[in-house]
Design an enzyme around this catalytic site. Structure first.
Site, PDB file in Angstrom:
ATOM      1  N   LYS A   1      -2.258 -11.225  -3.917  1.00 40.32           N
ATOM      2  CA  LYS A   1      -1.513 -10.715  -2.748  1.00 40.32           C
ATOM      3  C   LYS A   1      -1.841  -9.235  -2.526  1.00 40.32           C
ATOM      4  CE  LYS A   1       2.512  -9.759  -5.659  1.00 40.32           C
ATOM      5  NZ  LYS A   1       3.790 -10.310  -6.138  1.00 40.32           N
TER       6      LYS A   1
ATOM      7  N   ARG B   1      16.224 -12.855  -5.382  1.00 42.77           N
ATOM      8  CA  ARG B   1      15.308 -12.685  -4.251  1.00 42.77           C
ATOM      9  C   ARG B   1      15.154 -14.073  -3.642  1.00 42.77           C
ATOM     10  NH1 ARG B   1       9.598  -9.634  -5.354  1.00 42.77           N
ATOM     11  NH2 ARG B   1       8.977 -11.724  -6.005  1.00 42.77           N
TER      12      ARG B   1
ATOM     13  N   HIS C   1      10.976 -16.233 -11.217  1.00 43.71           N
ATOM     14  CA  HIS C   1      10.359 -14.909 -11.343  1.00 43.71           C
ATOM     15  C   HIS C   1      11.302 -13.988 -12.116  1.00 43.71           C
ATOM     16  CE1 HIS C   1       7.384 -11.961 -10.422  1.00 43.71           C
ATOM     17  NE2 HIS C   1       8.114 -11.260  -9.591  1.00 43.71           N
TER      18      HIS C   1
ATOM     19  N   ARG D   1       0.823 -16.727 -14.349  1.00 37.77           N
ATOM     20  CA  ARG D   1       0.753 -16.214 -12.973  1.00 37.77           C
ATOM     21  C   ARG D   1       0.629 -14.693 -12.961  1.00 37.77           C
ATOM     22  NH1 ARG D   1       6.039 -18.084 -11.330  1.00 37.77           N
ATOM     23  NH2 ARG D   1       6.677 -15.941 -11.059  1.00 37.77           N
TER      24      ARG D   1
ATOM     25  N   TYR E   1      -0.593  23.993   2.401  1.00 42.00           N
ATOM     26  CA  TYR E   1       0.667  23.959   3.158  1.00 42.00           C
ATOM     27  C   TYR E   1       1.848  24.301   2.252  1.00 42.00           C
ATOM     28  CZ  TYR E   1      -1.750  21.202   6.789  1.00 42.00           C
ATOM     29  OH  TYR E   1      -2.594  20.761   7.767  1.00 42.00           O
TER      30      TYR E   1
ATOM     31  N   CYS F   1      -2.940  17.433   1.071  1.00 39.51           N
ATOM     32  CA  CYS F   1      -2.960  17.316   2.533  1.00 39.51           C
ATOM     33  C   CYS F   1      -3.269  15.865   2.920  1.00 39.51           C
ATOM     34  CB  CYS F   1      -4.018  18.233   3.126  1.00 39.51           C
ATOM     35  SG  CYS F   1      -3.923  19.935   2.554  1.00 39.51           S
ATOM     36  N   MET F   2      -3.350  15.594   4.220  1.00 40.47           N
ATOM     37  CA  MET F   2      -3.611  14.236   4.685  1.00 40.47           C
ATOM     38  C   MET F   2      -4.990  13.740   4.229  1.00 40.47           C
ATOM     39  SD  MET F   2      -3.546  12.717   8.553  1.00 40.47           S
ATOM     40  CE  MET F   2      -1.842  13.106   8.907  1.00 40.47           C
ATOM     41  N   ASP F   3      -5.989  14.612   4.318  1.00 39.18           N
ATOM     42  CA  ASP F   3      -7.373  14.175   4.081  1.00 39.18           C
ATOM     43  C   ASP F   3      -8.072  14.937   2.966  1.00 39.18           C
ATOM     44  OD1 ASP F   3      -7.039  12.776   6.652  1.00 39.18           O
ATOM     45  OD2 ASP F   3      -7.146  14.815   7.439  1.00 39.18           O
TER      46      ASP F   3
END
Ligand SMILES: *Cc1c(COP(=O)(O)O)cnc(C)c1O
Length: 384
Positions: free
Chosen positions: A42, A140, A174, A233, A274, A321-323
């Site tokens: 998954k 769940r 589970h 599993r 930043y 930072c973002m990048d």
């Protein structure tokens, strides 16, 4: 036309098929003879690439695959994966036709869902293969069978198993704390297992038969080998994490990489990034890396982690930072622009990075974003 292949190498994730296959062998060796093996793929195989991972598992002789939802199952089928696929999560009964058409096994979350799948399968004119989920304490999905709900849960389960249009192949539960140490967690896990096997016995007394009974996630595989039943599993262990004591000798399958973009020298007192959350106390050789939180490196790790390059470690400095993010290279005078840097993998412990982000390794593997190309590559273990 120019091919800008190098521009894609700002940051990338190396995936090692050898290490995945090594892990499958190590896990199978830890299971009893005859126990089936389901690989959980998954969330794009925990970020490793679902189709590639599924094909490797298929080649390695796994018996089953599991995904979270219909789209993930259909992605595998579209890629030509023909082995059994179980959807662990909920699917709307509106898609029963698609499930049957693509030969996908569906988990059944409770009595209403069983009725809805049964009705939809009959209307479609087919039979849906299902595994019944039993809630033994996770709260769940699943037929609720804990405490005072045991008898009602069992009779609802037995009734669901007799509905037309459903082919009941399996039953599963589970665990909530199978991966956590401590007496109370062990007591809870053993009680979940006791309830699960009692539910199966009681349902079988009402004429139901389950060919595949399964409950063993990574935590149980490591700590409760006696819970194997008919199928294991595991997810996390497949990818080389979760075995904190190193019992099974697993190897990480993903190595998250970036490059050193530029280097400059800061005078003492200069602040970084930043929020100015880092101040250079000494003359500092500062490196800029081509990875940021949009690639999956959590901003919460800012000023709390270190990466590997050129045989050494560079502490991360200032807000991520973002990048991009910055590292201190003062103690790595050889480091130069273009050098490869490991964010996590064989040389940098993902568990430590996860702890810095106040989370678990699962979340960081899944967080590696789609902008990060996955590159199939054999990387050598540091220990080798
Ligand atoms: C995700 C999941 C697993 C695998 O869990 P790991 O801890 O990664 O082994 C097993 N069973 C179910 C129902 C799951 O949702």
């Amino acid at each position: 036309m120019t091919e800008y292949t190098e521009t894609q190498k700002r940051c990338w994730a190396e995936i090692s098929p050898e290490n995945l296959l090594h892990n499958v062998r190590a896990l199978r060796a830890a299971l009893p003879e005859g126990c089936r093996f389901l690989g959980v793929v998954k969330a794009d195989a925990y970020g490793h690439g679902a189709v590639e991972t599924a094909k490797l598992l298929e080649g390695a002789g796994a018996d089953y695959l599991a995904v979270a939802c219909l789209d993930e199952a259909l992605e595998l089928r579209a890629a030509g994966v023909t082995m059994p696929v179980l959807i662990l999560g909920h699917t709307s009964a509106a898609y029963t036709g698609a499930l049957i058409e693509h030969d996908i096994t569906q988990a059944v979350a409770g009595p209403e869902e069983a009725e809805a799948f049964s009705a939809a399968a009959q209307e479609y004119g087919g039979t849906l293969r299902v595994h019944m989920a039993v809630d033994t304490g996770m709260s769940r999905l699943g037929f609720l069978c804990t405490g005072g709900d045991f008898d009602r849960g069992v009779s609802e389960l037995a009734r669901a198993c007799s509905l037309p249009g459903l082919d009941v192949e399996g039953v599963f539960t589970h665990f909530a704390v199978s991966d956590e140490p401590g007496e109370e967690n062990e007591r809870y896990t053993r009680e979940q297992y006791r309830v699960f096997t009692a539910v199966i016995k009681a349902a079988e007394r009402q004429g139901v038969h389950f060919a595949i009974r399964h409950c063993m996630n990574s935590g149980a595989l490591l700590h409760y080998p006696e819970f194997a039943l008919d199928m294991a599993r595991p997810g996390l262990l497949l990818y080389g994490y979760g075995d904190t004591e190193g019992k099974l000798g697993l190897r990480p399958c993903m190595r998250l990489m970036t490059r050193l973009l530029t280097v400059k020298t800061l005078t003492p007192g200069t602040t970084v990034s930043y929020g100015r959350r880092f101040t250079a106390e000494r003359e500092t050789r500062l490196g800029v890396l081509g990875i940021g939180y949009a690639d999956g490196l959590p901003r919460l790790c800012s000023n709390r982690c270190a990466f590997a390059l050129g045989g050494g470690t560079a502490p991360q400095r200032g807000s991520i930072c973002m990048d991009m993010c910055m590292v201190d290279l003062t103690d790595l005078p050889e480091a130069k622009p273009g050098d490869e840097v490991e964010i996590f993998g064989p040389a940098v412990d993902l568990n430590a990075l996860a702890a810095a982000a106040q989370t678990i390794p699962y979340e960081l593997l899944c967080a590696v974003s789609k902008r990060v190309p996955r590159v199939i590559k054999t990387f050598k273990e540091d220990s080798e």
